[in-house]
Design an enzyme around this catalytic site. Structure first.
Site, PDB file in Angstrom:
ATOM      1  N   ASP A  71       0.851  -1.195   0.000  1.00  0.00           N
ATOM      2  CA  ASP A  71       0.000   0.000   0.000  1.00  0.00           C
ATOM      3  C   ASP A  71       0.886   1.243   0.000  1.00  0.00           C
ATOM      4  OD1 ASP A  71       0.942  -0.123   2.621  1.00  0.00           O
ATOM      5  OD2 ASP A  71      -0.988  -0.676   3.478  1.00  0.00           O
ATOM      6  N   ASN A 140      -7.470  -1.396  13.819  1.00  0.00           N
ATOM      7  CA  ASN A 140      -8.918  -1.510  13.604  1.00  0.00           C
ATOM      8  C   ASN A 140      -9.271  -2.718  12.737  1.00  0.00           C
ATOM      9  OD1 ASN A 140      -7.969  -0.699  11.149  1.00  0.00           O
ATOM     10  ND2 ASN A 140      -9.225   1.142  10.969  1.00  0.00           N
ATOM     11  N   HIS A 142      -7.722  -3.460   9.875  1.00  0.00           N
ATOM     12  CA  HIS A 142      -7.442  -3.288   8.443  1.00  0.00           C
ATOM     13  C   HIS A 142      -6.280  -4.176   8.003  1.00  0.00           C
ATOM     14  CE1 HIS A 142      -4.572   0.369   9.183  1.00  0.00           C
ATOM     15  NE2 HIS A 142      -3.862  -0.713   9.038  1.00  0.00           N
ATOM     16  N   GLU A 147      -9.648  -0.563   4.897  1.00  0.00           N
ATOM     17  CA  GLU A 147     -10.198  -0.176   6.199  1.00  0.00           C
ATOM     18  C   GLU A 147     -11.538  -0.880   6.431  1.00  0.00           C
ATOM     19  OE1 GLU A 147      -8.393   1.404   8.162  1.00  0.00           O
ATOM     20  OE2 GLU A 147      -7.317   3.078   7.246  1.00  0.00           O
TER      21      GLU A 147
HETATM   22  C1  GLP Z   1      -0.617   0.425   8.630  1.00  0.00           C
HETATM   23  C2  GLP Z   1      -0.370  -0.117   7.207  1.00  0.00           C
HETATM   24  C3  GLP Z   1      -0.440  -1.616   7.170  1.00  0.00           C
HETATM   25  C4  GLP Z   1       0.198  -2.151   8.431  1.00  0.00           C
HETATM   26  C5  GLP Z   1      -0.713  -1.878   9.581  1.00  0.00           C
HETATM   27  C6  GLP Z   1      -0.188  -2.291  10.935  1.00  0.00           C
HETATM   28  O1  GLP Z   1      -1.502   1.485   8.592  1.00  0.00           O
HETATM   29  N1  GLP Z   1      -1.240   0.413   6.207  1.00  0.00           N
HETATM   30  O2  GLP Z   1       0.198  -2.096   6.013  1.00  0.00           O
HETATM   31  O3  GLP Z   1       0.407  -3.528   8.299  1.00  0.00           O
HETATM   32  O4  GLP Z   1      -1.111  -0.520   9.580  1.00  0.00           O
HETATM   33  O5  GLP Z   1       0.824  -1.446  11.390  1.00  0.00           O
HETATM   34  P1  GLP Z   1       1.783  -1.836  12.559  1.00  0.00           P
HETATM   35  O6  GLP Z   1       2.536  -3.023  12.098  1.00  0.00           O
HETATM   36  O7  GLP Z   1       2.671  -0.646  12.761  1.00  0.00           O
HETATM   37  O8  GLP Z   1       0.935  -2.135  13.739  1.00  0.00           O
END
Ligand code: GLP
Length: 249
Positions: A71, A140, A142, A147
């Site tokens: 992404d 959340n 996602h 989302e």
């Molecule tokens: C982010 C990214 C995701 C990521 C997720 C978890 O917003 N868009 O690709 O895997 O949230 O983030 P983290 O690993 O810092 O908890």
């Protein structure tokens, strides 16, 4: 599936990242021209740190592989350190002895983000489709930037980010934080041959619980992954507190 829920692999927190890095290296050893989508965020960082050594130990490399960024934020300048493509380069690709044969990124500098998504989908298709998607789990629920509200057939597309995702971008150092992004959609993620969902840390225990137990609806996009025959949930014992470990079969 085991006992009506996807198999949850639980590893001690201090060896979880080694385990995941070894598993990636094994996949590359078995399939050098792997087409793999990789996430950013904090979850994969210790895995990426260990990957060069794991690759060397397995006699594997990314040299023939295609890496796809999962992404991307819209609105950050090309050299911004929070951009997902920059993060992936810095934390993994630049540290590899052999860089991937192809690195597929979203061209968010072009004015039409949906065209950027179509170009990524086309590049994935030209490479033979995704063998593996590695995902982090958003606070959340996602996955990528899909989302809550994302349907299982959601294509790769431009999206509005949830407030908690915008806040996370701010914490990573984007200020002002972007409010939009582009992401591989649920449909191409679910079309991958394998999906590995990485979950670490006590702060993910609640959303992991919901991912495994909530009804399979768009309210928790990660729950939509349940039932994919190639799904692995690879958790550390802090995120998986409350779940009994089950042996892999
Ligand atoms: C982010 C990214 C995701 C990521 C997720 C978890 O917003 N868009 O690709 O895997 O949230 O983030 P983290 O690993 O810092 O908890």
């Amino acid at each position: 599936m085991t006992g009506g829920r996807p198999l949850l692999e639980i590893h001690p927190a201090d060896t979880w990242a080694d385990h995941v890095a070894d598993a990636v290296a094994e996949r590359l050893a078995a399939n050098p021209d792997l087409v793999v989508a990789l996430p950013t965020g904090s979850t994969p960082l210790p895995v990426y740190e260990r990957l060069p050594a794991a690759l060397a130990a397995a006699g594997a490399s990314f040299g023939a592989a295609t890496v796809v960024v999962l992404d991307e934020f819209i609105g950050l300048p090309v050299d911004h350190p929070v951009r997902c493509d920059a993060v992936l380069r810095r934390t993994l690709l630049d540290r590899l002895e052999r860089p991937p044969a192809r690195f597929v990124i979203f061209d968010v500098d072009e004015p039409d983000p949906d065209a950027a998504c179509a170009a990524v989908d086309d590049a994935v298709a030209a490479a033979g489709g995704l063998d593996l998607v590695i995902l982090g789990l958003g606070a959340n629920g996602h996955v990528g930037m899909n989302e809550p509200g994302s349907a299982p057939d959601a294509p790769s597309r431009a999206v509005d980010l949830a407030p908690s995702t915008i806040e996370a971008a701010r914490r990573y150092g984007a200020d002002p934080a972007p409010s939009r992004g582009v992401t591989l959609g649920m449909a191409p993620i679910l079309a991958a041959r394998e999906i590995w969902l990485l979950i670490s840390g006590t702060h993910k225990a609640g959303i992991l619980q919901r991912t495994l137990s909530d009804p399979i609806t768009s309210a928790v996009p990660a729950a939509l992954l349940r039932g994919h025959p190639g799904l692995r949930l690879i958790a550390d014992d802090r995120a998986a507190s409350g779940w009994p470990a089950r042996p892999r079969s």
